[in-house]
Design a protein around this motif. Structure first.
Motif, mmCIF file in Angstrom:
data_model
loop_
_atom_site.group_PDB
_atom_site.id
_atom_site.type_symbol
_atom_site.label_atom_id
_atom_site.label_comp_id
_atom_site.label_asym_id
_atom_site.label_seq_id
_atom_site.Cartn_x
_atom_site.Cartn_y
_atom_site.Cartn_z
ATOM 1 N N ASN A 196 0.688 -1.183 -0.007
ATOM 2 C CA ASN A 196 -0.225 -0.003 -0.001
ATOM 3 C C ASN A 196 0.826 1.326 0.050
ATOM 4 O O ASN A 196 1.525 1.585 1.050
ATOM 5 C CB ASN A 196 -0.984 0.073 1.308
ATOM 6 N N THR A 197 0.761 2.089 -1.037
ATOM 7 C CA THR A 197 1.717 3.258 -0.869
ATOM 8 C C THR A 197 1.185 4.512 -0.923
ATOM 9 O O THR A 197 1.732 5.439 -0.742
ATOM 10 C CB THR A 197 2.274 3.296 -2.826
ATOM 11 N N PHE A 243 -1.879 -0.945 -11.993
ATOM 12 C CA PHE A 243 -0.746 0.162 -11.518
ATOM 13 C C PHE A 243 -0.930 1.784 -11.847
ATOM 14 O O PHE A 243 -0.034 2.454 -11.578
ATOM 15 C CB PHE A 243 0.747 -0.396 -11.963
ATOM 16 N N SER A 244 -1.816 1.772 -12.599
ATOM 17 C CA SER A 244 -1.954 3.222 -13.255
ATOM 18 C C SER A 244 -2.974 3.966 -11.937
ATOM 19 O O SER A 244 -3.619 3.336 -11.336
ATOM 20 C CB SER A 244 -2.799 3.342 -14.632
ATOM 21 N N GLN A 288 -2.584 1.022 -4.466
ATOM 22 C CA GLN A 288 -3.072 2.528 -4.502
ATOM 23 C C GLN A 288 -1.938 3.296 -5.099
ATOM 24 O O GLN A 288 -1.598 4.599 -4.696
ATOM 25 C CB GLN A 288 -3.268 2.954 -3.076
ATOM 26 N N LEU A 289 -1.171 2.836 -6.047
ATOM 27 C CA LEU A 289 -0.102 3.487 -6.831
ATOM 28 C C LEU A 289 -0.731 4.544 -7.769
ATOM 29 O O LEU A 289 -1.569 4.226 -8.576
ATOM 30 C CB LEU A 289 0.730 2.436 -7.565
ATOM 31 N N THR A 298 9.317 1.395 -8.378
ATOM 32 C CA THR A 298 8.303 1.718 -7.235
ATOM 33 C C THR A 298 8.410 0.878 -5.946
ATOM 34 O O THR A 298 8.011 1.260 -4.804
ATOM 35 C CB THR A 298 7.119 2.188 -7.671
ATOM 36 N N ASP A 299 8.793 -0.511 -6.350
ATOM 37 C CA ASP A 299 8.477 -1.292 -5.165
ATOM 38 C C ASP A 299 7.005 -1.448 -4.524
ATOM 39 O O ASP A 299 6.862 -1.998 -3.771
ATOM 40 C CB ASP A 299 9.616 -1.301 -3.979
ATOM 41 N N ALA A 300 6.052 -0.854 -5.618
ATOM 42 C CA ALA A 300 4.668 -1.280 -5.204
ATOM 43 C C ALA A 300 4.369 -2.419 -5.242
ATOM 44 O O ALA A 300 3.219 -2.977 -4.466
ATOM 45 C CB ALA A 300 3.839 0.033 -5.761
#
Length: 494
Positions: A270-271, A409-410, A419-420, A455-457
């Motif tokens: 969760n970013t 991822f958008s 939540q990126l 991003t390591d998301a």
């Protein structure tokens, strides 16, 4: 000649395991030794084998329903019931319909019939998944079908390869439901369906292409994995879908084939809220994960360690650029995180247990949440958890991973568990979505993958395989990562 090892009455020996499925159907008393292929499939039909649903993939795997376009091994479109196509403007495509094709009901494939099938699918409610969010208009013009999209879409040929857009005879669409019985164009004709327990297909001698070598296919739907493995072991089935890992050791190794799947077991972080808003802690989670131990321990070696979001089912993904500039890991220092997953895939709760230990060894404090998928999806999508383990299909019905990556991822992604929202990622995803098919598009997809990984998301852990069982006498069954093919015109019993 192939002889089933199961003697008459052998259904009784596995009756408990095959509860509610019955034995394999037989057309006559010689069905056990006349070369017909017995198949044990994992999931029964959910929608009476309507091609507008996921049941379409069964029709494709039995080689009974066909599409205008097919896909090659790298996902590029190839001729099917259409011999060629051209993009006449950014939103318009013209497909030339193959001549000399007859449906199983004896009628002829024409542009009008093909256009009717596509228009029916486009107007269906709900739409086939491959047309979700896509508006198309279809028109027959002579021997061609014109497909016009509301917006520019370079994937139209790939979309038309989806089994959900199979072309059936006009008679299939009468009566308010779409029936594939006797209405396909493939080398096998679907002649009988027994509810959710069995199906029977016979060779179609009027097939336009390479004639089938087997006289027919007898299908049993066997949801229980132990029962499917038993059917292969006893000779009740010639081909078995999805042998469970736990059963593989009980079968002869030379009867099993591990097929890499376009499915990745991924840890989403969760970013937007919680400890993983910190890139350094996301990097710490990445470095804490021992992928090899997951593969060897949980999956008993029957999976592949992930190097990216896309795995060996997409061979071109191995050409990805080397990863550079990774964020430096920060000491977790007891950071508390919730780690969630679901029970519907048997391995995932065990993956969560192993990951909990690995993260705690790295300095995190971990609380697990495990529920059925139906009871956890909404919370996962709304960002209720710090980390979520998901087994995710990386190519959808078009055979193209750009749609999955945009969804996950958008900023506006409909399945964005992480939540990126990153401008660089969005730009890379947009470039991939608009790139023309072929090498240019694949390169753009790998650039978008690199942007997401930076991003390591999402931390890809392993790529799953499916285990297919073939009896010793089976020749040339398809081993298809996309699960579109199984019994083809070349499949036979030796």
């Amino acid at each position: 000649m192939h002889l089933h090892k199961t003697p008459p009455g052998a259904c009784l020996a596995v009756a408990a395991a095959l509860a509610a499925t019955g034995c394999f159907p037989a057309g006559d008393d010689t069905a056990a030794d006349d070369g017909r292929i017995s198949v044990a499939m994992m999931q029964p039909p959910r929608s009476a084998l309507s091609p507008l649903t996921d049941d379409a993939f069964k029709l494709s795997r039995w080689s009974t329903a066909e599409t205008l376009v097919t896909l090659d091994e790298v996902g590029d479109p190839q001729p099917g019931l259409a011999t060629e196509w051209a993009r006449t403007d950014p939103t318009t495509w013209t497909f030339t319909i193959r001549e000399g094709v007859d449906f199983h009901d004896g009628t002829e494939l024409t542009a009008d019939v093909a256009a009717h099938a596509l228009e029916y699918a486009a107007q269906a409610s709900p739409k086939p998944r491959i047309l979700d969010g896509v508006e198309i208009a279809v028109e027959a013009r002579g021997d061609t079908v014109t497909v016009t999209t509301a917006e520019e879409d370079p994937l139209v040929p790939q979309r038309l390869s989806s089994p959900q857009l199979s072309i059936l005879a006009q008679s299939a669409y009468e009566g308010g439901a779409v029936s594939p019985v006797g209405t396909g164009t493939g080398p096998f004709e679907l002649v009988e369906v027994t509810g959710t327990t069995a199906a029977r297909l016979d060779r179609f001698d009027g097939y336009w292409g390479e004639p089938a070598l087997a006289p027919g296919i007898d299908v049993a739907f066997v949801p229980d994995g132990t029962a499917r493995a038993a059917a292969l072991r006893t000779g009740e089935a010639d081909i078995v879908e999805s042998v469970p890992t736990s059963q593989a050791a009980l079968l002869e190794e030379d009867t099993l084939t591990e097929v890499p799947m376009p499915r990745t077991n991924t840890l989403y972080l969760n970013t937007e809220e919680g400890p993983f808003t910190d890139p350094g802690l996301r990097a710490a989670a990445r470095e804490a994960i021992d992928r090899e131990s997951l593969v060897e321990g949980v999956y008993e070696g029957r999976a592949d360690v992930a190097e990216g979001l896309l795995g060996p089912a997409l061979p071109w993904a191995a050409e990805r650029p080397a990863r550079t500039g990774a964020t430096e890991a920060q000491d977790p220092d007891g950071a508390s995180v919730t780690l969630a997953t679901f029970t519907d895939r048997a391995e995932l709760p065990e993956v969560a247990t192993v990951l909990e230990q690995q993260l705690e060894d790295a300095g995190f404090e971990v609380e697990q949440v495990v529920r059925e998928y139906a009871n956890i999806e909404e919370d996962a999508l709304s960002g209720e958890f710090d980390a979520f383990i998901l087994s995710r299909a990386t190519v959808l019905d078009s055979g193209d991973p750009a749609a999955y990556m945009t969804s996950d991822f958008s900023c506006d992604g409909s399945f964005n568990i992480a939540q990126l929202c990153d401008e660089g990622v969005d730009a890379a995803l947009e470039a991939a979505e608009l790139a023309p098919t072929g090498e240019e598009r694949r390169a753009a997809i790998l650039e978008a993958e690199a942007a997401v990984l930076a991003t390591d998301a999402a931390i890809p852990m392993l790529h799953e395989r499916v285990i297919q069982g073939d009896a010793a006498g089976v020749v040339d069954s398809a081993k298809d990562p996309r699960e579109r093919l199984l019994v083809t015109s070349r499949t036979r019993l030796d």
